[in-house]
Design a protein around this motif. Structure first.
Motif, PDB file in Angstrom:
ATOM      1  N   LEU A 201      32.490   9.466  34.554  1.00 26.62           N
ATOM      2  CA  LEU A 201      31.569  10.440  35.161  1.00 26.62           C
ATOM      3  C   LEU A 201      31.144   9.991  36.553  1.00 26.62           C
ATOM      4  CD1 LEU A 201      29.883  13.028  34.821  1.00 26.62           C
ATOM      5  CD2 LEU A 201      28.081  11.624  33.798  1.00 26.62           C
ATOM      6  N   LEU A 202      30.804   8.704  36.712  1.00 29.62           N
ATOM      7  CA  LEU A 202      30.364   8.199  38.015  1.00 29.62           C
ATOM      8  C   LEU A 202      31.509   8.205  39.023  1.00 29.62           C
ATOM      9  CD1 LEU A 202      28.077   5.205  36.922  1.00 29.62           C
ATOM     10  CD2 LEU A 202      27.384   7.502  37.616  1.00 29.62           C
ATOM     11  N   CYS A 203      32.716   7.793  38.587  1.00 26.94           N
ATOM     12  CA  CYS A 203      33.867   7.796  39.490  1.00 26.94           C
ATOM     13  C   CYS A 203      34.250   9.228  39.863  1.00 26.94           C
ATOM     14  CB  CYS A 203      35.044   7.070  38.846  1.00 26.94           C
ATOM     15  SG  CYS A 203      34.844   5.271  38.728  1.00 26.94           S
ATOM     16  N   TRP A 204      34.142  10.147  38.900  1.00 26.09           N
ATOM     17  CA  TRP A 204      34.421  11.556  39.185  1.00 26.09           C
ATOM     18  C   TRP A 204      33.431  12.091  40.216  1.00 26.09           C
ATOM     19  CZ3 TRP A 204      31.421  16.003  38.099  1.00 26.09           C
ATOM     20  CH2 TRP A 204      32.080  17.213  38.335  1.00 26.09           C
ATOM     21  N   ASN A 205      32.169  11.684  40.101  1.00 32.51           N
ATOM     22  CA  ASN A 205      31.168  12.110  41.077  1.00 32.51           C
ATOM     23  C   ASN A 205      31.463  11.547  42.455  1.00 32.51           C
ATOM     24  OD1 ASN A 205      28.248  13.456  40.256  1.00 32.51           O
ATOM     25  ND2 ASN A 205      29.449  12.791  38.518  1.00 32.51           N
ATOM     26  N   GLY A 206      31.896  10.282  42.508  1.00 25.90           N
ATOM     27  CA  GLY A 206      32.291   9.710  43.794  1.00 25.90           C
ATOM     28  C   GLY A 206      33.454  10.456  44.404  1.00 25.90           C
ATOM     29  N   GLN A 207      34.431  10.851  43.561  1.00 24.31           N
ATOM     30  CA  GLN A 207      35.568  11.638  44.030  1.00 24.31           C
ATOM     31  C   GLN A 207      35.118  13.025  44.475  1.00 24.31           C
ATOM     32  OE1 GLN A 207      38.890  10.418  44.104  1.00 24.31           O
ATOM     33  NE2 GLN A 207      39.218  12.248  45.345  1.00 24.31           N
ATOM     34  N   GLN A 208      34.105  13.576  43.787  1.00 25.67           N
ATOM     35  CA  GLN A 208      33.589  14.896  44.158  1.00 25.67           C
ATOM     36  C   GLN A 208      33.047  14.904  45.574  1.00 25.67           C
ATOM     37  OE1 GLN A 208      34.755  17.445  42.140  1.00 25.67           O
ATOM     38  NE2 GLN A 208      32.689  18.258  42.115  1.00 25.67           N
ATOM     39  N   ILE A 209      32.374  13.818  45.969  1.00 23.73           N
ATOM     40  CA  ILE A 209      31.834  13.741  47.334  1.00 23.73           C
ATOM     41  C   ILE A 209      32.964  13.839  48.348  1.00 23.73           C
ATOM     42  CG2 ILE A 209      30.692  12.199  48.984  1.00 23.73           C
ATOM     43  CD1 ILE A 209      28.942  11.195  46.745  1.00 23.73           C
ATOM     44  N   ILE A 210      34.067  13.159  48.063  1.00 20.77           N
ATOM     45  CA  ILE A 210      35.228  13.210  48.964  1.00 20.77           C
ATOM     46  C   ILE A 210      35.822  14.611  48.992  1.00 20.77           C
ATOM     47  CG2 ILE A 210      37.531  12.271  49.413  1.00 20.77           C
ATOM     48  CD1 ILE A 210      36.629   9.721  47.941  1.00 20.77           C
ATOM     49  N   ASP A 211      35.976  15.212  47.813  1.00 19.70           N
ATOM     50  CA  ASP A 211      36.657  16.510  47.704  1.00 19.70           C
ATOM     51  C   ASP A 211      35.854  17.638  48.342  1.00 19.70           C
ATOM     52  OD1 ASP A 211      38.676  15.216  46.387  1.00 19.70           O
ATOM     53  OD2 ASP A 211      38.028  15.805  44.388  1.00 19.70           O
ATOM     54  N   VAL A 212      34.551  17.686  48.037  1.00 16.40           N
ATOM     55  CA  VAL A 212      33.764  18.828  48.530  1.00 16.40           C
ATOM     56  C   VAL A 212      33.551  18.761  50.039  1.00 16.40           C
ATOM     57  CG1 VAL A 212      32.587  19.170  46.331  1.00 16.40           C
ATOM     58  CG2 VAL A 212      31.541  17.675  48.031  1.00 16.40           C
ATOM     59  N   THR A 213      33.473  17.540  50.594  1.00 17.80           N
ATOM     60  CA  THR A 213      33.303  17.445  52.045  1.00 17.80           C
ATOM     61  C   THR A 213      34.589  17.759  52.793  1.00 17.80           C
ATOM     62  OG1 THR A 213      33.664  15.041  51.878  1.00 17.80           O
ATOM     63  CG2 THR A 213      31.387  15.807  51.963  1.00 17.80           C
ATOM     64  N   SER A 214      35.739  17.634  52.093  1.00 17.70           N
ATOM     65  CA  SER A 214      37.018  17.979  52.735  1.00 17.70           C
ATOM     66  C   SER A 214      37.360  19.457  52.566  1.00 17.70           C
ATOM     67  CB  SER A 214      38.144  17.123  52.160  1.00 17.70           C
ATOM     68  OG  SER A 214      38.358  17.409  50.799  1.00 17.70           O
ATOM     69  N   SER A 215      36.821  20.083  51.494  1.00 14.53           N
ATOM     70  CA  SER A 215      37.163  21.489  51.238  1.00 14.53           C
ATOM     71  C   SER A 215      36.626  22.411  52.333  1.00 14.53           C
ATOM     72  CB  SER A 215      36.618  21.923  49.874  1.00 14.53           C
ATOM     73  OG  SER A 215      35.205  21.881  49.848  1.00 14.53           O
ATOM     74  N   ILE A 216      35.478  22.058  52.920  1.00 13.47           N
ATOM     75  CA  ILE A 216      34.923  22.875  54.006  1.00 13.47           C
ATOM     76  C   ILE A 216      35.863  22.878  55.200  1.00 13.47           C
ATOM     77  CG2 ILE A 216      32.944  23.192  55.539  1.00 13.47           C
ATOM     78  CD1 ILE A 216      32.278  23.696  52.648  1.00 13.47           C
ATOM     79  N   PHE A 217      36.423  21.707  55.504  1.00 17.02           N
ATOM     80  CA  PHE A 217      37.357  21.608  56.630  1.00 17.02           C
ATOM     81  C   PHE A 217      38.560  22.529  56.414  1.00 17.02           C
ATOM     82  CE2 PHE A 217      41.113  19.724  58.627  1.00 17.02           C
ATOM     83  CZ  PHE A 217      40.685  19.591  59.935  1.00 17.02           C
ATOM     84  N   THR A 218      39.112  22.514  55.199  1.00 12.33           N
ATOM     85  CA  THR A 218      40.261  23.366  54.878  1.00 12.33           C
ATOM     86  C   THR A 218      39.907  24.846  55.036  1.00 12.33           C
ATOM     87  OG1 THR A 218      40.994  21.708  53.274  1.00 12.33           O
ATOM     88  CG2 THR A 218      41.982  23.891  53.114  1.00 12.33           C
ATOM     89  N   THR A 219      38.711  25.206  54.601  1.00  9.75           N
ATOM     90  CA  THR A 219      38.271  26.604  54.708  1.00  9.75           C
ATOM     91  C   THR A 219      38.109  27.023  56.164  1.00  9.75           C
ATOM     92  OG1 THR A 219      37.079  26.354  52.610  1.00  9.75           O
ATOM     93  CG2 THR A 219      36.507  28.244  53.976  1.00  9.75           C
ATOM     94  N   LEU A 220      37.559  26.138  56.992  1.00  6.02           N
ATOM     95  CA  LEU A 220      37.351  26.461  58.403  1.00  6.02           C
ATOM     96  C   LEU A 220      38.667  26.595  59.153  1.00  6.02           C
ATOM     97  CD1 LEU A 220      34.347  24.080  59.185  1.00  6.02           C
ATOM     98  CD2 LEU A 220      34.290  26.573  59.101  1.00  6.02           C
TER      99      LEU A 220
END
Length: 384
Positions: free
Chosen positions: A301-320
């Motif tokens: 759960l903690l590692c998944w949350n750490g990965q989530q921070i990476i994923d969600v901050t990169s998804s905005i870039f892809t959308t833009l």
């Protein structure tokens, strides 16, 4: 003024009471309990080293390290309560409501949140089972808790007093340990949710009738609304980046000690299982399986949350990057470029090159199992 935020993860905030405002007498009692438990475990460590043997260390290592882990987590929870409270307060101030995006996007997002809640609920059930099965009324504690032997040796006929105190006070440490974990989980889940809302809002903003796209270049009203939406997203994105930075800074403070104790806990659990699996009673097998499952679940759960921070901050870039900027005027293109510039670097929780993500979990398992095999071979060689 925006409508009230309908929090899909509110249940975890209510269960773990993520509220760090306490009375002075409450803080004093917490500190006293931490000191008492720390002294008790110093006594347990002293007994372990003065009566050192491989069998003693292998049999009682998992529980001893787990309780030391909980003491450390409780200490961090109390020491950093002002900073943790600041993060939660800031989160409450910046949250967008779910109705910022279209209804179909809301349904998809709510479905995803329900799946996350179900997975966390299953993990909490495993954790509660692991805690309950370790209490005295489920069987003798002597073969799993070294404190039973130590109390009998040092306190004699009065050993029942520290024995019952030890188990009666342990829920306080269980609660604070998981409270610290789930505060991090809750904050990251909410940050991820808000990033998804920005992404959904941007996609909603991009939608224009195909036949009218080139006419939008001359439509001043459309261009003004578009610029207003982009600026709103930028303001919210900056606030979320600040929130993520606060989470990262707090997590890095405790990362060294938790990585060390977590690795030792995995090594001790693997060593216990490999060496004693054939001689364990059913209750001991149940205890070590549930303890291992809860440790693996929390780590995932903690590692998944750490990965989530990476994923969600990169998804905005892809959308833009996918924005139909060729239908926008020059001012909105400049705003878009500024927005993209702010999204070029992903946030992540990194300490001395160690990043909290999926790879970390795999590395911990691999290293822990390797050390457990080394200890198994050493014990086997010493016996023969």
């Amino acid at each position: 003024m925006m409508p009230e935020f309908n929090d899909p993860f509110l249940v975890w905030r209510m269960i773990f009471t993520i509220n760090f405002k306490k009375f002075k007498i409450t803080k004093f009692c917490e500190i006293v309990l931490i000191v008492i438990y720390a002294l008790v475990h110093c006594l347990l460590l002293y007994y372990t080293f003065t009566n050192f043997s491989a069998n003693l260390l292998i049999r009682y290592g998992p529980v001893m390290i787990f309780y030391i882990f909980m003491i450390a987590a409780t200490t961090f929870s109390i020491a950093l309560e002002a900073e943790l409270s600041e993060v939660i307060t800031f989160l409450d101030e910046i949250c967008w409501p779910l109705n910022m995006i279209a209804e179909d996007a809301q349904v998809k997002l709510q479905r995803k949140c329900r799946i996350i809640n179900m997975c966390i609920a299953f993990l909490v059930l495993i954790i509660l089972s692991a805690i309950i099965v370790n209490y005295p009324f489920f069987g003798d504690q002597r073969d799993f808790f070294i404190c039973v032997r130590v109390f009998e040796e040092y306190f004699g006929e009065w050993s029942f007093i520290p024995y019952y105190f030890y188990f009666a006070a342990s829920p306080f440490f269980y609660y604070n340990y998981f409270k610290l974990c789930f505060t991090f989980v809750y904050a990251v889940l909410e940050a991820g949710l808000q990033f998804f809302l920005i992404e959904g809002y941007l996609l909603q903003t991009y939608k224009v009738d195909y036949l009218k796209r080139w006419k939008c270049l001359k439509d001043n009203r459309y261009q003004q609304e578009l610029g207003k939406s982009l600026r709103l997203c930028i303001v919210h994105h900056i606030a979320l980046k600040k929130l993520v930075k606060m989470i990262v800074n707090l997590t890095v403070n405790g990362m060294p000690i938790f990585l060390l104790l977590g690795s030792l806990l995995y090594i001790s659990c693997f060593t216990f299982t490999i060496n004693l699996v054939n001689s364990l009673t059913n209750i001991l097998k149940t205890r070590i399986i549930l303890m291992g499952a809860s440790c693996v679940g929390v780590t995932v759960l903690l590692c998944w949350n750490g990965q989530q921070i990476i994923d969600v901050t990169s998804s905005i870039f892809t959308t833009l990057v996918g924005a139909p900027w060729y239908f926008w005027n020059l001012d909105n293109i400049k705003i878009l470029l500024m927005f993209i510039t702010n999204c070029t670097k992903n946030d992540k929780i990194v300490l001395a090159g160690i990043c909290l993500d999926y790879k970390l979990f795999a590395s911990i398992l691999r290293i822990s199992f390797s050390y457990a095999l080394v200890l198994f071979n050493l014990r086997k060689a010493s016996v023969s």
